[in-house]
Enzyme design. Sequence first.
Site, PDB file in Angstrom:
ATOM      1  N   GLU A  60       2.975 -55.089  14.173  1.00  0.00           N
ATOM      2  CA  GLU A  60       3.660 -54.088  14.978  1.00  0.00           C
ATOM      3  C   GLU A  60       2.661 -52.973  15.255  1.00  0.00           C
ATOM      4  OE1 GLU A  60       7.702 -51.377  15.147  1.00  0.00           O
ATOM      5  OE2 GLU A  60       6.659 -51.545  13.224  1.00  0.00           O
ATOM      6  N   THR A 317      16.976 -52.476 -18.642  1.00  0.00           N
ATOM      7  CA  THR A 317      16.152 -51.511 -19.354  1.00  0.00           C
ATOM      8  C   THR A 317      16.780 -50.127 -19.283  1.00  0.00           C
ATOM      9  OG1 THR A 317      13.869 -50.746 -19.627  1.00  0.00           O
ATOM     10  CG2 THR A 317      14.634 -51.034 -17.367  1.00  0.00           C
ATOM     11  N   LYS A 321      21.237 -50.193 -21.024  1.00  0.00           N
ATOM     12  CA  LYS A 321      21.456 -51.287 -21.973  1.00  0.00           C
ATOM     13  C   LYS A 321      22.819 -51.230 -22.653  1.00  0.00           C
ATOM     14  CE  LYS A 321      16.540 -51.967 -22.901  1.00  0.00           C
ATOM     15  NZ  LYS A 321      15.498 -52.162 -23.940  1.00  0.00           N
ATOM     16  N   ASP A 359      15.456 -57.800 -27.339  1.00  0.00           N
ATOM     17  CA  ASP A 359      14.539 -56.714 -27.698  1.00  0.00           C
ATOM     18  C   ASP A 359      14.133 -56.760 -29.168  1.00  0.00           C
ATOM     19  OD1 ASP A 359      14.107 -55.387 -25.326  1.00  0.00           O
ATOM     20  OD2 ASP A 359      15.801 -54.021 -25.565  1.00  0.00           O
ATOM     21  N   ARG A 422      24.340 -38.382 -31.734  1.00  0.00           N
ATOM     22  CA  ARG A 422      24.041 -39.787 -31.407  1.00  0.00           C
ATOM     23  C   ARG A 422      23.230 -40.435 -32.527  1.00  0.00           C
ATOM     24  NH1 ARG A 422      24.564 -42.272 -26.623  1.00  0.00           N
ATOM     25  NH2 ARG A 422      22.554 -43.345 -26.779  1.00  0.00           N
ATOM     26  N   MET A 459       6.109 -42.118 -21.010  1.00  0.00           N
ATOM     27  CA  MET A 459       5.999 -43.142 -19.980  1.00  0.00           C
ATOM     28  C   MET A 459       5.512 -42.532 -18.669  1.00  0.00           C
ATOM     29  SD  MET A 459       8.889 -45.937 -18.826  1.00  0.00           S
ATOM     30  CE  MET A 459       9.970 -44.807 -17.946  1.00  0.00           C
ATOM     31  N   GLY A 505       3.719 -51.354 -26.793  1.00  0.00           N
ATOM     32  CA  GLY A 505       4.953 -51.862 -26.222  1.00  0.00           C
ATOM     33  C   GLY A 505       4.782 -53.192 -25.514  1.00  0.00           C
TER      34      GLY A 505
END
Length: 537
Positions: A60, A317, A321, A359, A422, A459, A505
Amino acid sequence: MASAGVLPKSLASSANQIRLGSGEMKKDATLVCVQVMDDTVDQMLTSISKAMALGADLVEIRLDYLKQFDPHRDLSDLINRSLLPTLLTYRPKWEGGQYDGDDNGRLEVLRLAMELGADYVDVEYQVAHDFNSSIDGKKPEKFKVIVSSHNYQNTPSVEDLGDLVANIQSTGADIVKIATTALDITDVARVFKVTVHSEVPVIGLVMGEKGLISRILAPKFGGYLTFSTLEPGKVSAPGQPTIKDLLQLYNFRQIGPYTKVFGVIGKPVGHSKSPVLYNEAFKSAGFDGVYVPFLVDDVANFLETYSSTDFAGFSCTIPHKEAALDCCDEVNPVAKSIGAVNCLIRRPSDRKLIGYNTDYVGAITAIENGLRGTDISDGGAGSLLAGKLFIVIGAGGAGKALAYGAKVKGARVVIANRTYERARGLANLVGGEALSLAELEHYHPEDGMILVNTTSIGMQPNIDETPIPKQALKHYSLVFDAVYTPKMTRLLREAEECGATIVTGLEMFIGQAFEQFERFTGLPAPKELFRRVLADH
């Protein structure tokens, strides 16, 4: 048109044919078009050569990007010297382009492109009737007019999209193009329904990162062509893949109406290495599947929308989860004990969604292997984790998996989380202790502890972040980070500097991927291929 669910396979049969194994293109294969948006004609011709070398079917040429433009001279050069079939577009600002002049002059340029041998021109829906009337009886036999509509606000209903396609066709369009905007990934399903049911050639694209799957899965759902770019970042609309990714990463030429769709559900998801891994493995095994990234806000809405057996399985992920477990019709007992799933399989016989957790096996095995390299006292009786103080940062799905796995192996588990409540909740489930993340820095009842980070701290793009100060790491013998982009996080780098054994990881990622591949395909996981692919990337 149907308005609920998404595309049972029987309805996908109208999608275009796929490329033959020999490399020969079947007549109705979805075309790959590279957009050329350079400043000069010479630069455009160079880009066209690159597009051809990379495997494009056509280009294009965006005339509105040229800084200087002499229609007679430049169109002749571009069309006659192009190594690929040409689609000429001269997009006005009022439709998202660069051209800010008179429409009559602009349309005259497109008529001239037709006369000089262009294969296609793209004309906006608002002016298409007049344009097509002006070339009536003058069109070369192989010349096609694409009539396009761009919606930069949202994606309308299936009914409204169907009406739009019919209205565009009524202007005399040879090919209908609709481009909408994804506010949610479920918006793409509506465009899929329109393209797969359409009896006219349709280009259906959904802009934005959440719309990426509309471009990758075009061959499955009947798209006439899809657009790609030569290089990352140089796009005319958000969400466009590079031609290299389209053809090599997603194996676009092998996608057809019966291809099974798999993918990773997450937010964010663009960093994931899963598409690289699974698509290469599918190709190597000769398995008719494609694996794509799904940027998902509401996992329940996503799974309800993409509920046909065409969408056969998902990796799950951060941060979905735990929520995904509640969406399953059946949950594997281990996943139920953990309280989170990272693998979802759509059972073909009844479309029920089955949830698994892979996991904990991948991560615990990687940690045990790390300990095995530093402790030769284990004679094979029991786990090296038995009796160890095992600190888990994070109380989400991955945190639950690691805490469960460590408890099963006989470790003493401590949960640290930003929100203490938690942490307390997960600690109660596994018979462990709870801390707030702020308390962790000063928590060192003994040396030789094991630390695992299951949060997204560190991350990409936030690679300078770490969940715990460096000085606190001297009390740990092993540190594991579930983050694998980057492979060497700040946490791992500082832990290594403090003398701890580190486990990346990637080891967890590979371990859990073996089982997911086997559940997706019913085939043995190509373990050496997995390791080679990840090493290359």
